[in-house]
Motif scaffolding. Structure first.
Motif, PDB file in Angstrom:
ATOM      1  N   UNK A  50       0.825  -1.221   0.000  1.00 18.84           N
ATOM      2  CA  UNK A  50       0.000   0.000   0.000  1.00 18.84           C
ATOM      3  C   UNK A  50       0.851   1.258   0.000  1.00 18.84           C
ATOM      4  N   UNK A  51       2.135   1.127  -0.296  1.00 19.14           N
ATOM      5  CA  UNK A  51       3.040   2.270  -0.213  1.00 19.14           C
ATOM      6  C   UNK A  51       3.304   2.940  -1.544  1.00 19.14           C
ATOM      7  N   UNK A  52       4.189   3.905  -1.504  1.00 23.42           N
ATOM      8  CA  UNK A  52       4.606   4.627  -2.699  1.00 23.42           C
ATOM      9  C   UNK A  52       5.545   3.757  -3.536  1.00 23.42           C
ATOM     10  N   UNK A  53       5.572   4.017  -4.837  1.00 26.00           N
ATOM     11  CA  UNK A  53       6.561   3.388  -5.710  1.00 26.00           C
ATOM     12  C   UNK A  53       6.642   4.174  -7.010  1.00 26.00           C
ATOM     13  N   UNK A  54       7.685   3.897  -7.773  1.00 26.62           N
ATOM     14  CA  UNK A  54       7.870   4.489  -9.093  1.00 26.62           C
ATOM     15  C   UNK A  54       8.416   3.427 -10.033  1.00 26.62           C
ATOM     16  N   UNK A  55       7.822   3.314 -11.200  1.00 23.47           N
ATOM     17  CA  UNK A  55       8.403   2.525 -12.290  1.00 23.47           C
ATOM     18  C   UNK A  55       8.552   3.475 -13.465  1.00 23.47           C
ATOM     19  N   UNK A  56       9.799   3.680 -13.912  1.00 21.68           N
ATOM     20  CA  UNK A  56       9.987   4.605 -15.034  1.00 21.68           C
ATOM     21  C   UNK A  56      11.031   4.069 -15.993  1.00 21.68           C
ATOM     22  N   UNK A  57      10.972   4.545 -17.232  1.00 19.97           N
ATOM     23  CA  UNK A  57      11.845   4.042 -18.293  1.00 19.97           C
ATOM     24  C   UNK A  57      11.724   4.955 -19.509  1.00 19.97           C
ATOM     25  N   UNK A 128       5.213   5.630 -14.069  1.00 22.21           N
ATOM     26  CA  UNK A 128       4.032   5.325 -13.270  1.00 22.21           C
ATOM     27  C   UNK A 128       4.429   5.523 -11.812  1.00 22.21           C
ATOM     28  N   UNK A 129       3.766   6.460 -11.136  1.00 29.11           N
ATOM     29  CA  UNK A 129       4.141   6.850  -9.777  1.00 29.11           C
ATOM     30  C   UNK A 129       2.939   6.686  -8.856  1.00 29.11           C
ATOM     31  N   UNK A 130       3.196   6.079  -7.710  1.00 29.08           N
ATOM     32  CA  UNK A 130       2.189   6.070  -6.653  1.00 29.08           C
ATOM     33  C   UNK A 130       2.734   6.913  -5.506  1.00 29.08           C
ATOM     34  N   UNK A 137      -2.202   7.398  -7.830  1.00 27.57           N
ATOM     35  CA  UNK A 137      -1.411   6.973  -8.970  1.00 27.57           C
ATOM     36  C   UNK A 137      -1.370   8.092 -10.008  1.00 27.57           C
ATOM     37  N   UNK A 138      -0.200   8.294 -10.631  1.00 26.49           N
ATOM     38  CA  UNK A 138      -0.060   9.262 -11.712  1.00 26.49           C
ATOM     39  C   UNK A 138       0.755   8.630 -12.828  1.00 26.49           C
ATOM     40  N   UNK A 139       0.332   8.835 -14.068  1.00 25.82           N
ATOM     41  CA  UNK A 139       1.091   8.370 -15.222  1.00 25.82           C
ATOM     42  C   UNK A 139       1.614   9.595 -15.958  1.00 25.82           C
ATOM     43  N   UNK A 149      -5.180   8.616 -10.716  1.00 25.12           N
ATOM     44  CA  UNK A 149      -6.140   7.675 -10.144  1.00 25.12           C
ATOM     45  C   UNK A 149      -6.002   7.734  -8.634  1.00 25.12           C
ATOM     46  N   UNK A 150      -7.054   8.168  -7.959  1.00 20.65           N
ATOM     47  CA  UNK A 150      -7.052   8.200  -6.496  1.00 20.65           C
ATOM     48  C   UNK A 150      -7.500   6.844  -5.979  1.00 20.65           C
ATOM     49  N   UNK A 151      -6.595   6.154  -5.303  1.00 27.89           N
ATOM     50  CA  UNK A 151      -6.904   4.815  -4.802  1.00 27.89           C
ATOM     51  C   UNK A 151      -5.911   4.447  -3.718  1.00 27.89           C
ATOM     52  N   UNK A 152      -6.415   4.006  -2.591  1.00 26.90           N
ATOM     53  CA  UNK A 152      -5.572   3.524  -1.504  1.00 26.90           C
ATOM     54  C   UNK A 152      -5.496   2.018  -1.463  1.00 26.90           C
ATOM     55  N   UNK A 153      -5.793   1.358  -2.585  1.00 26.68           N
ATOM     56  CA  UNK A 153      -5.838  -0.095  -2.626  1.00 26.68           C
ATOM     57  C   UNK A 153      -4.454  -0.684  -2.347  1.00 26.68           C
ATOM     58  N   UNK A 154      -4.435  -1.818  -1.704  1.00 30.18           N
ATOM     59  CA  UNK A 154      -3.186  -2.532  -1.464  1.00 30.18           C
ATOM     60  C   UNK A 154      -2.855  -3.374  -2.686  1.00 30.18           C
TER      61      UNK A 154
END
Length: 203
Positions: A50-57, A128-130, A137-139, A149-154
């Motif tokens: 349920x935390x922050x993350x980033x995937x970028x390329x 893609x950033x949370x 979530x932001x793309x 996308x506003x979502x606190x989903x795990x």
């Protein structure tokens, strides 16, 4: 194909380094859209919870998906009921960045948004950033917000490889990818950004 954090990349199909195309450094990874992909073994780094993350390329398309089809940039896939992925979708000639996360058959997070003007043969930075303690979530494409996308989903902890360039023997990507980074626990950007140069962080 080297991962700077020591993880081993398994090459599928004919995915290979290409010194003729790259955004940074001396090469990128080339995928032909016909069975090419990379995988990394399951790891706690792919459990975003349920935390922050980033995937970028950086990505350069050689071709786009045909109408009503997808090209997957990255995924973690168990089966059709349990996976997450980021893909480019062709909706009647309009291209959309699509994020999907399913767990136990439920769509727990999903969002599509029209990509900014996009062409083959051009490098784009995608992120893609949370952020916000895992609530937003932001793309981003080249630093511009494509959707939120506003979502606190795990996010589910999936027992599966992390995949670059395909979903599950489908949605194969056709083009080049450079400087692919996964950052668990870090939202590297929350607002408009300047695409990074090489060497800032590694997978």
């Amino acid at each position: 194909i080297t991962d700077e954090c020591g993880k081993t990349a398994t090459v599928g199909g004919g995915a290979q380094l290409d010194t003729g195309q790259y955004k940074n450094g001396i090469s990128s990874i080339m995928f032909d859209g016909n069975g090419d992909y990379l995988t990394f073994a399951d790891h706690a780094d792919w459990d975003f919870d349920s935390g922050d993350f980033t995937v970028d390329f950086w990505v350069r398309f050689n071709a786009f998906p045909t109408n009503t089809n997808y090209m997957c940039l990255f995924s973690q896939y168990v089966d059709a009921d349990n996976y997450y992925s980021l893909s480019l979708y062709n909706h009647g000639g309009v291209y959309e960045w699509t994020f999907t996360c399913r767990f136990e058959a439920d769509l727990i997070a999903g969002k599509s948004g029209v990509a900014s003007s996009i062409s083959t043969g051009v490098w784009y930075h995608i992120a893609l950033v949370r952020s916000g303690a895992g609530t937003n979530f932001v793309l981003f494409q080249n630093g511009k917000t494509q959707w939120t996308l506003s979502s606190g989903v795990e996010m589910p902890n999936l027992a599966a490889t992390f995949r670059i360039g395909m979903l599950n023997s489908s949605q194969y990507f056709n083009g080049w990818i450079d400087d692919f980074h996964v950052s668990k626990g870090i939202a590297r950007w929350e607002f408009a950004l300047n695409p990074p140069t090489a060497g800032l962080w590694a997978m």
